[in-house]
Design a protein around this motif. Structure first.
Motif, PDB file in Angstrom:
ATOM      1  N   CYS A  99       0.848  -1.188   0.000  1.00  0.00           N
ATOM      2  CA  CYS A  99       0.000   0.000   0.000  1.00  0.00           C
ATOM      3  C   CYS A  99       0.883   1.237   0.000  1.00  0.00           C
ATOM      4  O   CYS A  99       0.838   2.050  -0.908  1.00  0.00           O
ATOM      5  CB  CYS A  99      -0.926   0.008   1.214  1.00  0.00           C
ATOM      6  N   CYS A 127      -6.950   0.262   4.600  1.00  0.00           N
ATOM      7  CA  CYS A 127      -6.435  -1.104   4.611  1.00  0.00           C
ATOM      8  C   CYS A 127      -6.901  -1.844   5.862  1.00  0.00           C
ATOM      9  O   CYS A 127      -7.275  -3.006   5.801  1.00  0.00           O
ATOM     10  CB  CYS A 127      -4.915  -1.102   4.561  1.00  0.00           C
ATOM     11  N   CYS A 149       1.952   3.118   5.288  1.00  0.00           N
ATOM     12  CA  CYS A 149       1.145   1.924   5.559  1.00  0.00           C
ATOM     13  C   CYS A 149       1.934   0.673   5.167  1.00  0.00           C
ATOM     14  O   CYS A 149       2.513   0.604   4.097  1.00  0.00           O
ATOM     15  CB  CYS A 149      -0.141   2.020   4.752  1.00  0.00           C
TER      16      CYS A 149
HETATM   17 ZN   LIG Z   1      -2.824   1.169   3.356  1.00  0.00          ZN
END
Ligand SMILES: [Zn+2]
Ligand SMILES: [Zn+2]
Ligand SMILES: [Zn+2]
Ligand SMILES: [Zn+2]
Ligand SMILES: [Zn+2]
Ligand SMILES: [Zn+2]
Ligand SMILES: [Zn+2]
Length: 1755
Positions: A99, A127, A149
Motif C-alpha cells: 500500500c 487497509c 502503511c
Molecule cells: Zn494502506
C-alpha cells in the motif's frame, strides 16, 4: 507594491505562453546533447516563472511550470501526448502489493497486537478496515506524519499481511518479475535520460551553497539583480520572538509577521524581503542582531532570486518525479536505479547519497519533499530497498552525527528513515551480518558519550549544556538498536553468531561505562549544597531497559551464544571489580560457631552507586543458563567455575543496604536526587533490569554459598553485625535512651534486612529461578495489584512492566484472576480480584511500595473479617526452585537465621527490656511461616525412600544451648500467643502453631521414630478449648454489633424526617388549603382545574415563608415587606435556535419586540433556588467585589467568576450567578381579584374596545410628540382623540410594592437587559421590559423542550430550584411593568396587539409567519395590565388574559395551517370524519379562499386535525406552564404523570374547547376579517408563492451532533481537515463543534480572529456566533470534550467515548479502540439543553484552580 509589478508580470506571461510543450519535447528528441539542451531551457525559463516579486503566486507558477517545464518532460518521456501515454503506462502496470500510503499528520493508524511483528507495523484506515485485523486486538494511534502503511509487507505481519485491496492475485504468484518488462526499450531509454538529468539537476540545485552565483550551466545572459532576504527555521527561537523580530526588521504588521513565522515554521524558510542586495542585507543584520542576544542568531541568508527560483523548481521536480513513478512500477525502478547509480567520483556520490549527506544542510520543506520521494520510490521497490538499506547503513555514522549536531526534530531528519529499514527483519539481519550494524550503532553511540572519569565511567554531571543537548539527541540511536533487535532470529548462522557477539561486546562496553557511575557518599553534618544530576543516567538506563532485555532474549535462543555471552559478561564484571579486595583489610565475622572472612566496607561511609548494569546483565544470563537444557543435562559445561559468590553479591547487596538506610532516614542530608534514584530503582519502568536483577544476583550468589556465611556478610553490610553477634547487646543498646534516633534507625534496618531474606527465599516467579510457567509471573503480579484494591484496566497496565512490544501479557491471564465490573454513567470499568485468588497473596510481595503494602494488608485483613475468617495472612505456598537455585531454601534453617529469629522473639517476649518493633516480629513470623510451608511441601512431595533434609520444625523445638539456655523458638511462640500487646499477630501465631502440628503429624505418619505424643495432644486440646472460647467471644461481639447497627438505622430515619420536615409540612399544608377553599367559584378539590378564564380555579391565599441563607432569618413574602431574592444566572442562548447563521449586528439598535419563530437567540434565566434578603445579598456582593479588587491588586489571579460583570457564586451552593430575581406573590391578584365573568365582553366586543383604546393611545402619543408641546396642555386638542368610555389615560396607578422590591425589580430587569442584548446597562431603555418578558417566554420554552425530549410529564416532579426559578421569573416579568414607564409598556402592547389586529395605520409589523406565538402571548399578557389599569369600564384583567390567549391560539393555528400541513404523511385515516375534522376542513377552505388558492389542494380533515394538534402541542404546554406560574393554579393531576397525549387535559386547564376549531366558529364574526388581513400580508403571499421559507410546526428538537460509533471515524475526518486560513495546511488541533458540526482549527495562530478588540482562537470566535458565547466542542486529537463560556471560562470534560474496559482515553495515549457511549453522550447533551454548561464550567473551575489560569480564549 504588488500593483506596480502587475503589468510587468502580465507581459512576461504572454511571451511564456508561446512556448509549446510538444515542440520543446520534439527538439529534445533530436538533440545530441540532451543535458545541455534541457539545462538551457531551464536556465532561460525557470527565473522567468518563479520569484518575480516579494510573494509567491502559487497558482500562476504551477500553471506555467506545468506548461513550460514539466509538460515537455512528460511529452519527451511518453513520446506522445502524456494524457494518453500515462494512461497506457498505468494500464500496463502490474502494481506491487504494497500500500505504501504516506501518513498525514493526525491520520489514524492501526496496529494489530496479535499479528504485527512489532508495534511500528501499521495500517492506514482503509487497509485496516479491509483486513482481518479489524476483529483482532488492535491499537489505534494518530500519526505524527511521515511513515507509511505496511499493508502488503509480508515481513511486517505474522498473519494477514494483505488487505482485500492489496491482496496478491492468485494467478500471478510466480517469482518476483522485473517490472521493466512491461516497458518498451525506447521508453526505458527516454525515461532513463530524462530522470537522470532532472534528478541530478534537482540534487545539484538543492545542495547548492553559494548565495549569489548559479552553477555555470544555469547562468543566463541577462540577469536581473534582485535578492531575497531568506529567513530559516530553527528550534531554538519561539514563535513570539520571531514575530517580534520580524516586525522590527522588515517593518511589517503583526498579521504579516505571524504569516511569515507560520510559513517559516512549516516550510523551514520564507523570504521576508525582496529587493536589491543592500535592502535585503539591512534586514538581515537587524534580524541577526535582535536574535543573537541569548542564543545563536536566527539563520538568515541574502540569496539571489534566480537561485531561489531554481531551488523552488527543484522541489517541484522532486514531487513531480514522485507522482510520475506512481504510474508504473517500471518507472519507479528506473528512478531507483538513477538515484543509486555511483557517480564518476566513486563512493558516496550517487544522487541518493548526496541528498542524505546534505540532509542537515537543507531546510525543512526540502527535506520532507525528498524524504517522501525516497519513501515512494526506494522503499517501495523490494530490490532497491535492500540496496538503499546498505547505503544507509554505510552512511549511518555520518548521518547520525549530522543529526545530533543539527537542531531539527528527528522527524525532519533522514536518520529517521532507520525505522523503515531496521524494522524489516530480513534487512536488519542482512545489515547485522554484512554491515556489522549492531557494532556500528553502538560505536556511533559511544562516540557521543563524553566525558568519562579515570575508570572510563560516564560522568553526566560534567556535561556542558551543549553536550547535554547532544546526549538527548543521541538517545534515538538506542531506539535504532531496539528496531534492529526487535525481531529475533529463528536460525543462527555462524556469521550471525559472530557479528551478534561482536555487537554484544560493544554493548558490554557501554554497560561497563555505566557500571558504578554517579557514585554517592552519605552526607553527614550538613546538607549537600547542590542536588547532583541524576536524571541523565536514569534516562539512559530507562531507554536501555528494553534493549538489555532483548539482548538476553537473543542469547536465550542459542546455547552457544548464551554461554559465550555469559563468559564475556563475567569477564567484564571481573574487570570492573579488579582491585575489589586489594588494599582492604579483611575482617573475620563469626556467629554460632560459623565464621567467614570479608572486606571492611561501610555503605554509610564510602562511595556507593545504584548503577550496576553489568552485574544485572550477568544475573539475567545466569537465569537463562539455569533454564537451558545444558543446566539439566550437563551442568559441568556451564561456565560457573570462575564465579566468586562474594564478588557477585557485594554490589547488589550494597544497593539494598543503601535503600534500607535511606528508608531509615540515614541519608536525609543527601537531598531529593537520591530519593528520586531510589524511587526509579524500584519503579515499574526500570525495575526489571535494576531491582529485580539485583534480587536474582543475590539469589545466585547465596545459592552457591554457605547460607551462614552469607547471613553474616549481610549483617555486616547492614551494619547490624554487632547487635546479633553479641549476646545482651540489644539490652544495653535500648537503655541508651538518649539515642532514640539510632534505635529507630536500627529497628528499620533490621526490618529491611528481614524483608530482604523474605524476598530471597520467596521470589521464585521467574522462569529459571523457580519452576514456573511463563504466565505465572504476570498472574502473580496482577493478583498483588488487585489485592490493594479493584483497578481499572489502564491503572493495571500502568503498574505492570511493558515489553518492547508494549505488551504486558495481562490479557492472557486477567480472566483467570479477576472479575470485570462495568462502569456506570461516570467512573470506569474495574477489575476485582476473584476471592479464590486471595490465598496466593503474599504480604511481602517484592514489588509493593510501602504504601501499597500497608493498603494491601488492610484490604486483605478486612476481607478476611468480612468472611468471618481469622485475620492471619500466612505466606502462600510457593513453587519449587530450579536445581541451580535449590539450595536457597537452606537459608531459612541455617544456624545464623535461627539465631536471628530467636533473638528477635526473645526481645518480644521480654518486651519492655529491648528496643524492638512489631513489624520486625511480623517479618520473623512470616519467615517462620515460610519455613514451615517449605517443610510441609517437601514432606508432601517427597518420593519414597528419600529423606527430607529440611528439618526446620525440629530445629525450632530445640531449646538454646548453655550458657543462656534460652527457650526454644516454639516455646517462645507459645508464650507470645497470649501476650496482650500482640493482639494483631495472634491469628498468625496460631496459624504457625497449627501448621507446626500438621507437619509433626505428617512426620509421625511417615517416620517410625516415636515422638512425644502426649505433648502434641495436650497442645491440641488446649487449642481446641481456646478455639471454642474464641468462637463464643466472637458471637457475642457480632450480636453487639448488630444491635448497634439497628440503633443507628432508626437514628438515621429520624434524622431524615427532621431534615425534610419542610417537605412533609408542605404536603400537609396543601391538603389543608384544599378543604378550606370556599366561595362560589370552583374549588381546588374539584377535579377540573382551570388556570384562567371564567372557570379559573380559585386558589386560597397561601402565605409563603422563606429563610434567608445569609442571616438565617425567616420572613414572609409580602407585597409591602423587604424584598427576598433568588440567586440567578442570566445567559444568552441558541439552544433552541433553528438558524445559527443569524446574528444581531448592532445590539444598540436591535428591536427585540417580536421574537422570530426560529428562536435564533434567546435569553435564558436559571437559578439554584437559594433565597436571600435583598439587602443581605447586596452586602454579600459588595464584600465579594471588594475582596476581588484587593486580590487582583495583590496577585493577578483569576477567579472562576467575573465580578466586574456582576458575577458571583451563590453563597450556599457556589453556583455561578450574575443577578438575583425577587420573590413575589401572584401579581394578578394584587391588581384585580375580581373573577366574575358574567358581565364581561366576548372576544369580538373586547377586541373592538381594546382597538379603540390603543388607537386613542396612539393618537395621544402622536400629539405629545408633535412639535407644539403647548398643545398637549390644551383640553380642546384632547377632544380630537375620541376617548372610549371609561378609559382614563391620565390615570396613574399607585405602585403597591415596597421600595426594596421595586429596586430589585429594576435590578433584575436591567441585568436581563444587559446580558440578553449584550449592551451596557440602561434602566431607562424601553427595551428592558421586552427582554424580561422574552426571558420568561424563552426559559419556559426551553424547559418544555427538555421535558418533551426526555418524555417527561409537563407537571411532573420538577427539581425545586427549577420550579422556584420559573415561578419567580414569571411573576417578576408580570410585575415588571410597575417599575417601567407606563406609556412605554402601553406602546409595546399596542404594537404587539396591532400585529394580530391590524389597525387603521398598519406600520411595518411582521406577518404572522415571522412571530413566535408564545413570545407574543407572554408579551401581550404581561403588558396588558399597563392598559387595563386605566380602564374603568369594568373589563377585568382575567377577561383580557383569556381573550388574548384565545386570539393568539387562533393565530397560531392559522400559522400551522399555512406552514405545516402541506405534506401528506401517508397514513390513512381510521374513522369517518367527525365534527372536528369537517370543521378543520372548512377552516382550511376559508384560508384557501383568502390566499387565492395558493395553498395546496385540500388534505383530508383527519390529517389537518392531526397536524394542528401536533403543531400546537408545544405552545399549549408552554402556555399551561406560563399560566400555572402566573396565577398559581395547581396543575391537573393527569398532566403530572407520563402517558398518552394530554391534549384534552391541557385544553381544559387552559379553558379551551378540545375541538380547537370551535374557537373560530364561536368568534367567526371577527375572525373572518382577521384571517383575511393576516393572509393579505405581503410576506405571507411571498411565502405561498414559494419565494421564501418559514418555520413549520412542531419545531424539530435541537440535539447535539450525531457522533459516529467508532472514534477512528472522527480522527479520520479530522485528519482530512485542513486549516481554512493557511492554504491546505493540516490543522494541529482540529476541534469539532458538537452543536453545529463545524470543524475548527483551534489553538493556533493561523486561525485567530478579533473579537471585541481582542485576538481569540477559532473556538472562542465560533462560540460567539454559534452558541451566543457558550460552546460544546470535541477536541478530536485529544479525545476530550471542551466547554467554553465567554472568553474567560472553560473546562475539559470526559469524552463520551469508552474503550472495551470502560475507560476514556483523554489524550489518546493508550490507543485502545474507542466506541461511543450513548448514556454519557446523553449526559453532555442534557447539560447543553438545560443551559448548565456554564454552571458545569464554574464547578470544574472551583474544584480545580489550574483551570482558571488557562487562556481559554486562545483555544
Ligand atoms: Zn494502506
Ligand atoms: Zn491494503
Ligand atoms: Zn491481527
Ligand atoms: Zn438575610
Ligand atoms: Zn445556591
Ligand atoms: Zn457550532
Ligand atoms: Zn488554522
Amino acid at each position: 507594491m504588488a500593483s506596480e509589478l502587475e503589468p510587468e508580470v502580465q507581459a512576461i506571461d504572454r511571451s511564456l505562453l508561446e512556448c509549446s510543450a510538444e515542440e520543446t519535447a520534439a527538439k529534445w528528441l533530436q538533440a545530441t546533447d540532451l543535458t545541455s539542451e534541457v539545462y538551457q531551457h531551464l536556465a532561460y525559463y525557470v527565473p522567468k516563472i518563479y520569484c518575480r516579486g516579494p510573494n509567491p503566486v502559487p497558482q500562476k507558477e504551477d500553471a506555467l511550470v506545468q506548461r513550460i517545464l514539466l509538460g515537455p518532460m512528460e511529452w519527451y518521456l511518453c513520446g506522445e501526448d502524456p494524457a494518453f501515454g500515462f494512461a497506457k503506462l498505468e494500464q500496463a502496470n502490474k502494481p506491487s502489493h504494497l500500500c505504501g500510503r504516506v501518513f498525514k499528520v493526525g491520520e489514524p493508524t492501526y496496529s494489530c497486537r496479535d499479528c504485527a511483528v512489532d508495534p511500528t507495523c501499521v495500517l492506514c484506515m482503509e487497509c485496516f478496515l479491509a483486513s482481518v485485523h479489524r476483529d483482532h486486538r488492535y491499537r489505534m494511534t494518530t500519526s505524527g506524519g511521515g511513515g507509511f502503511c505496511d499493508c502488503g509487507d509480508t515481513e511486517a505481519w505474522k498473519v494477514g499481511p494483505h488487505c482485500q485491496k492489496h491482496g496478491p492475485n492468485p494467478s500471478e504468484m510466480e517469482e518476483e518479475e522485473d517490472p521493466l518488462v512491461h516497458l518498451s526499450e525506447d521508453m526505458i531509454a527516454r525515461t532513463y535520460n530524462i530522470f537522470a538529468i532532472m534528478f541530478r539537476y534537482a540534487v545539484e540545485i538543492l545542495t547548492w551553497e553559494k548565495e549569489s552565483e548559479l552553477p555555470a550551466d544555469l547562468e543566463m545572459a541577462e540577469k536581473r539583480d534582485t535578492y531575497y532576504c531568506m529567513l530559516f527555521n530553527d528550534e531554538v527561537h519561539t514563535y513570539e520572538q520571531v514575530i517580534f523580530t520580524l516586525q522590527k526588521a522588515v517593518n511589517c504588521t503583526q498579521k504579516e509577521a505571524i504569516s511569515f513565522a507560520t510559513t517559516v515554521d512549516r516550510d523551514g524558510r520564507r523570504s521576508v524581503r525582496y529587493g536589491d542586495f543592500q535592502y535585503c542585507e539591512q534586514a538581515k543584520s537587524v534580524i541577526v542582531r535582535n536574535t543573537s542576544r541569548q542564543t545563536k542568531p536566527l539563520k538568515v541568508q541574502v540569496m539571489h532570486s534566480s537561485i531561489v527560483a531554481h531551488q523552488n523548481f527543484g522541489l517541484k521536480l522532486l514531487s513531480w518525479l514522485g507522482s510520475i513513478i506512481g504510474y508504473s512500477d517500471g518507472l519507479r525502478r528506473i528512478l531507483c536505479q538513477v538515484g543509486l547509480q555511483e557517480g564518476p567520483d566513486g563512493e558516496n556520490c550517487s544522487l541518493v547519497d548526496r541528498l542524505m549527506l546534505n540532509d542537515s544542510q537543507l531546510w525543512k520543506g526540502a527535506r520532507s519533499v525528498y524524504h517522501q520521494l525516497f519513501m515512494s520510490s526506494l522503499l517501495m521497490d523490494l530490490k532497491y530497498k535492500k540496496l538503499f538499506a546498505i547505503r544507509f547503513a554505510k552512511n549511518y555514522e555520518r548521518l547520525q552525527s549530522d543529526y545530533v549536531t543539527d537542531d531539527h526534530d528527528r522527524e525532519f531528519s533522514v536518520a529517521d528513515l532507520s525505522v523503515q529499514i531496521f524494522t524489516v527483519p530480513s534487512l536488519a539481519r542482512m545489515l547485522i551480518t554484512e554491515e556489522n550494524l549492531m557494532t556500528v550503532i553502538m560505536t556511533t553511540f559511544m562516540g557521543h558519550l563524553r566525558p568519562r572519569d579515570a575508570q572510563g565511567r560516564l560522568q553526566f554531571e560534567r556535561y556542558t549544556a551543549l553536550q547535554a543537548f547532544k546526549f538527548r539527541r543521541v538517545q534515538s540511536l538506542i531506539l535504532d538498536l531496539k528496531y534492529v533487535l526487535i525481531s529475533k532470529p529463528t536460525e543462527w548462522s555462524e556469521e550471525l553468531r559472530q557479528k551478534f557477539l561482536e555487537g554484544f561486546d560493544a554493548f558490554l562496553e557501554l554497560l561497563r561505562c555505566m557500571q558504578g557511575m554517579d557514585p554517592i557518599t552519605r552526607q553527614v553534618g550538613q546538607h549537600i549544597e547542590m542536588e547532583p544530576e541524576w536524571e541523565a543516567a536514569f534516562t539512559l538506563q530507562m531507554k536501555l531497559t528494553h534493549v538489555i532485555s532483548m539482548m538476553q532474549d537473543w542469547c536465550a535462543l542459542d546455547e552457544k551464544v548464551l554461554i559465550e555471552a555469559y563468559k564475556r559478561c563475567l569477564a567484564v564484571l571481573a574487570q570492573c571489580h579488579s582491585g575489589f579486595t586489594d588494599s582492604e583489610q579483611p575482617v573475620t565475622l563469626s556467629i554460632c560457631g560459623h565464621s567467614v572472612e570479608t572486606i571492611r566496607y561501610c555503605v554509610s561511609q564510602e562511595k556507593v552507586s545504584i548503577h550496576l548494569p553489568v552485574s544485572r546483565l550477568l544475573a539475567g544470563l545466569h537465569v537463562l543458563l539455569s533454564k537451558s537444557e545444558a543446566a539439566h543435562k550437563c551442568p559441568e559445561l556451564l561456565p560457573l567455575s570462575e564465579l566468586s559468590p562474594p564478588m557477585l553479591i557485594e554490589h547488589p547487596l550494597r544497593c539494598f543496604v543503601l535503600c534500607a538506610q535511606v528508608h531509615a532516614g540515614m541519608w536525609r542530608r543527601n537531598g531529593f536526587s537520591l530519593v528520586n534514584q531510589i524511587y526509579y530503582y524500584h519503579n515499574v519502568k526500570c525495575r526489571r533490569e535494576m531491582f529485580d536483577k539485583d534480587v536474582v544476583m543475590l539469589q545466585t550468589g547465596v545459592s552457591m554459598m554457605d547460607p551462614n556465611h552469607f547471613l553474616m556478610i549481610m549483617l555486616s553490610r547492614f551494619e547490624l553485625y554487632q547487635i546479633f553477634s553479641t549476646p545482651e547487646y540489644g539490652k544495653r543498646f535500648s537503655s541508651e535512651t538518649a539515642h532514640k534516633d539510632v534505635v529507630h534507625q536500627n529497628n528499620t534496618l533490621i526490618e529491611e534486612m528481614l524483608y530482604l531474606i523474605i524476598m530471597l527465599v520467596g521470589e521464585r516467579f521467574n522462569r529459571g529461578v523457580g519452576q514456573v510457567s511463563a504466565t505465572d509471573e504476570i498472574r502473580r503480579e496482577i493478583i498483588h495489584q488487585l489485592s490493594i484494591r479493584p483497578m481499572a484496566h489502564s491503572e493495571l497496565v500502568k503498574s505492570l512492566p511493558e515489553d518492547e512490544n508494549k505488551e504486558t501479557g495481562m490479557e492472557s491471564v486477567i480472566e483467570t484472576v479477576a472479575h470485570f465490573r462495568k462502569p456506570g454513567l461516570t467512573g470506569r470499568g474495574m477489575y476485582e480480584l476473584k476471592p479464590e485468588c486471595a490465598k496466593e497473596f503474599n504480604l511481602y510481595f517484592y514489588h509493593f511500595s510501602r504504601a501499597e503494602q500497608s493498603k494491601a494488608e488492610e484490604a486483605q485483613r478486612k476481607l478476611k473479617r468480612q468472611n468471618r475468617e481469622d485475620t492471619a495472612l500466612p505466606p502462600p505456598v510457593l513453587p519449587p526452585f530450579c536445581p541451580l537455585f535449590a539450595s536457597l531454601v537452606n537459608i531459612l534453617q541455617c544456624d545464623v537465621m535461627l539465631c536471628i529469629m530467636g533473638t528477635i522473639l526473645q526481645w518480644a517476649v521480654e518486651h519492655n527490656g529491648y528496643a524492638w518493633s512489631e513489624s520486625m516480629l511480623q517479618r520473623v513470623l512470616h519467615l517462620i511461616g515460610m519455613a514451615l510451608q517449605e517443610e510441609k511441601q517437601h514432606l508432601e512431595n517427597v518420593a519414597e525412600e528419600h529423606v527430607v533434609t529440611f528439618t526446620f520444625s525440629q530445629k525450632i523445638s530445640r531449646p538454646g544451648d548453655a550458657p543462656n539456655n534460652s527457650p526454644s523458638i516454639l516455646a517462645m511462640l507459645e508464650t507470645l500467643q497470649n501476650a496482650p500487646y500482640l493482639e494483631l499477630h495472634k491469628d498468625m501465631i496460631r496459624w504457625i502453631l497449627k501448621t507446626f502440628n500438621t507437619i509433626k503429624k505428617i512426620r509421625e505418619r511417615s517416620s517410625t521414630s516415636p515422638v512425644a505424643e502426649t505433648e502434641g495432644s495436650i497442645l491440641e486440646e488446649y487449642l481446641r478449648d481456646k478455639d471454642k472460647a474464641e468462637r463464643k467471644r466472637k458471637a457475642e461481639i457480632a450480636r453487639l454489633r448488630r444491635e448497634k447497627i439497628m440503633a443507628q438505622m432508626s437514628e438515621m430515619q429520624r434524622h431524615f424526617i427532621d431534615e425534610n420536615r419542610e417537605l412533609f409540612q408542605q404536603t400537609l399544608e396543601l391538603d389543608a388549603s384544599t378543604s378550606t377553599a370556599s366561595e362560589s367559584s370552583p374549588m381546588v378539590s374539584d377535579l377540573v382545574l382551570t388556570a384562567l378564564g371564567p372557570a379559573q380555579t380559585r386558589v386560597p391565599e397561601q402565605r409563603q415563608f422563606v429563610t434567608c441563607i445569609l442571616c438565617q432569618e425567616e420572613q414572609e413574602v409580602k407585597v409591602e415587606s423587604r424584598a427576598m431574592v433568588l440567586a440567578a444566572f442570566v445567559q444568552r442562548s441558541t439552544v433552541l435556535s433553528k438558524d445559527r447563521r443569524k446574528c444581531v449586528q448592532d445590539p444598540e439598535k436591535y428591536d427585540p419586540l417580536f421574537m422570530h419563530p426560529d428562536l435564533s437567540c434567546g435569553t435564558h434565566t436559571g437559578s439554584c433556588g437559594h433565597v436571600m434578603h435583598a439587602h443581605c445579598w447586596q452586602r454579600y456582593f459588595d464584600s465579594v467585589q471588594a475582596k476581588e479588587q484587593r486580590r487582583q491588586q495583590r496577585l493577578r489571579l483569576h477567579t472562576s467568576y467575573d465580578v466586574e460583570n456582576g458575577e458571583f457564586l451563590c453563597p450556599l451552593c457556589e453556583r455561578l450567578s450574575n443577578t438575583v430575581i425577587p420573590l413575589l406573590l401572584p401579581p394578578r391578584k394584587i391588581f384585580n381579584s375580581r373573577l366574575n365573568f358574567s358581565d364581561q365582553p366576548d372576544l369580538t366586543e373586547w377586541v373592538r374596545t381594546i382597538s379603540q383604546q390603543t388607537t386613542a393611545l396612539q393618537g395621544l402619543r402622536k400629539e405629545e410628540s408633535s412639535p407644539h408641546p403647548a398643545s398637549s396642555e390644551n383640553p380642546e386638542n384632547k377632544e380630537k382623540v375620541r376617548l372610549p368610555e371609561g378609559f382614563r389615560p391620565d390615570f396613574h396607578p399607585k405602585n403597591p410594592y415596597s421600595k426594596s422590591i421595586k429596586e430589585m425589580l429594576r435590578t433584575f430587569g436591567t441585568a436581563t437587559y444587559k446580558v440578553g442584548l449584550k449592551v451596557h446597562p440602561n434602566e431607562e431603555d424601553p427595551r428592558v421590559p421586552i427582554v424580561c418578558w422574552g426571558s420568561c417566554a424563552y426559559t419556559i420554552q426551553s424547559l418544555e423542550r427538555v421535558l418533551s425530549d426526555e418524555d417527561k410529564p409537563l407537571f411532573g416532579p420538577l427539581p425545586c430550584r427549577l420550579d422556584d426559578c420559573l415561578r419567580s421569573l414569571t411573576r417578576f416579568a408580570a410585575a415588571h411593568w410597575t417599575v417601567s414607564s407606563l406609556s412605554v409598556v402601553q406602546g409595546h402592547f399596542c404594537k404587539l396587539f396591532t400585529s394580530l389586529v391590524p389597525g387603521d395605520s398598519p406600520g411595518e409589523l411582521p406577518c404572522i409567519l415571522d412571530v413566535d406565538m408564545f413570545h407574543l402571548l407572554v408579551g401581550l399578557v404581561l403588558s396588558f395590565p399597563a392598559l387595563q389599569c386605566q380602564d374603568f369600564s369594568g373589563i377585568s384583567l382575567g377577561t383580557g388574559d383569556l381573550h388574548i390567549f384565545h386570539l393568539v391560539t387562533m393565530a397560531h393555528i392559522i400559522q400551522i395551517l399555512l406552514t405545516s400541513c402541506t405534506e401528506e404523511n401517508g397514513m390513512d385515516q381510521e374513522e369517518p370524519p367527525g365534527e372536528e375534522e369537517s370543521a378543520a376542513l372548512s377552516l382550511y377552505n376559508t384560508l384557501r379562499e383568502h390566499t387565492g388558492s395558493a395553498l395546496k389542494e385540500t388534505p383530508s380533515g383527519w390529517h389537518l386535525c392531526r397536524s394542528i394538534r401536533a403543531g400546537i402541542m408545544p405552545f399549549l404546554k408552554c402556555s399551561a406552564l406560563f399560566f400555572h406560574y402566573l396565577n398559581g393554579v395547581p396543575s391537573p393531576p393527569e398532566v403530572q404523570v407520563t402517558g398518552t397525549s394530554h391534549f384534552e387535559h391541557l385544553c381544559n386547564y387552559l379553558c379551551l374547547p378540545s375541538n380547537l376549531i370551535r374557537l373560530f366558529e364561536e368568534n367567526s364574526e371577527i375572525m373572518n376579517s382577521l384571517i383575511k388581513s393576516w393572509c393579505h400580508h405581503k410576506e405571507v403571499k411571498r411565502f405561498l408563492a414559494g419565494e421564501r421559507d418559514a418555520i413549520s410546526y412542531p419545531r424539530e428538537p435541537n440535539r447535539l451532533l450525531d457522533l459516529p460509533q467508532d472514534y477512528s471515524n472522527l480522527i479520520n475526518q479530522a485528519s482530512n481537515f485542513s486549516c481554512p486560513k493557511s492554504g491546505g495546511d493540516k490543522s494541529r488541533a482540529p476541534t469539532l463543534c458538537l452543536v453545529c458540526g463545524a470543524l475548527l482549527c483551534s489553538q493556533s495562530y493561523c486561525c485567530q480572529t478579533e473579537l471585541d478588540g481582542e485576538d481569540v482562537g477559532a473556538c472562542t470566535a465560533h462560540t460567539d456566533s454559534c452558541g451566543c458565547g457558550v460552546g460544546v466542542f470535541l477536541r478530536v486529537r485529544e479525545c476530550q470534550v471542551l466547554f467554553l463560556a465567554g472568553k474567560t471560562k472553560g473546562c475539559f470534560y470526559a469524552p463520551p467515548y469508552l474503550d472495551d474496559y470502560g475507560e476514556t482515553d483523554q489524550g489518546l495515549r493508550r490507543g485502545n479502540p474507542l466506541h461511543l457511549c450513548a448514556e454519557r453522550f446523553q449526559k453532555i447533551q442534557k447539560l447543553w439543553q438545560q443551559h448548565s454548561v456554564t454552571e458545569e464550567i464554574g464547578h470544574a473551575q472551583e474544584a480545580n484552580q489550574t483551570l482558571v489560569g488557562i487562556d481559554w480564549q486562545h483555544l
